[in-house]
Scaffold this active site. Structure first.
Site, PDB file in Angstrom:
ATOM      1  CG  HIS A  23      -0.398  -0.199   2.399  1.00  0.00           C
ATOM      2  ND1 HIS A  23       0.024  -1.457   2.964  1.00  0.00           N
ATOM      3  CD2 HIS A  23       0.262   0.560   3.315  1.00  0.00           C
ATOM      4  CE1 HIS A  23       0.411  -1.349   4.027  1.00  0.00           C
ATOM      5  NE2 HIS A  23       0.732  -0.100   4.525  1.00  0.00           N
ATOM      6  CG  HIS A  31       1.074   5.077   4.462  1.00  0.00           C
ATOM      7  ND1 HIS A  31       0.005   5.090   5.449  1.00  0.00           N
ATOM      8  CD2 HIS A  31       1.707   3.976   4.462  1.00  0.00           C
ATOM      9  CE1 HIS A  31       0.138   3.912   6.116  1.00  0.00           C
ATOM     10  NE2 HIS A  31       1.262   3.278   5.319  1.00  0.00           N
TER      11      HIS A  31
END
Ligand code: AMP
Ligand code: ZN
Length: 139
Positions: free
Chosen positions: A101, A103
């Protein structure tokens, strides 16, 4: 390309509800449940890759254009003053969810967040040795 035990696989593929900001065939962008700042969001690929070491290049190549698009949109809509991108790989680097992922962290003047690294001293010799270790001699 999914991991049955991975919460971000379930979120990215819509099995667990999330506050989705954007979705396409490859990604879902969601609000982080424990935001560092207002509007902190995560880009999740729909396929499972543990982290940067494992993500396939074709997917990785789509992450930065999406990050840019979301950064512009979030900053405009929320009135931000700056932006951090952060992407953690393995525990030592702060990764807690082992599904790649990125951010997206909007910054605001006086937001009291501290995402800044601690610079260390390095000699010319040390820097040269590190460069040589990575790229080899004579390049
Ligand atoms: P990292 O430490 O880089 O692995 O980041 C994991 C991030 O995921 C943290 O910022 C958490 O707040 C966030 N997070 C964990 N579970 C959820 C969830 N179910 N929905 C949204 N964000 C989550
Ligand atoms: Zn996953």
């Amino acid at each position: 390309m999914r991991d049955e035990n991975c919460i971000f696989c379930k979120i990215a593929n819509g099995e667990i509800p999330s506050r989705t900001l954007y979705e396409d065939n490859d990604f879902r962008v969601i609000l982080d449940l424990a935001p560092a700042t207002k509007g902190h969001a995560l880009i999740l690929p729909k396929n499972h890759y543990k982290n940067l070491y494992e993500i396939e290049e074709e997917t990785a190549a789509k992450v930065m254009p999406l990050a840019k698009k979301m950064a512009v949109e979030i900053t405009q809509k929320l009135g931000g003053d700056g932006f951090n991108l952060m992407q953690n790989n393995n525990e030592i680097a702060g990764q807690t969810v082992f599904h790649f992922h990125m951010h997206l962290i909007p910054r605001y003047n006086n937001d009291n967040q501290n995402l800044v690294m601690k610079p260390q001293q390095a000699t010319d010799e040390e820097l040269d040795a590190v460069r040589e270790a990575i790229v080899g001699n004579g390049k």
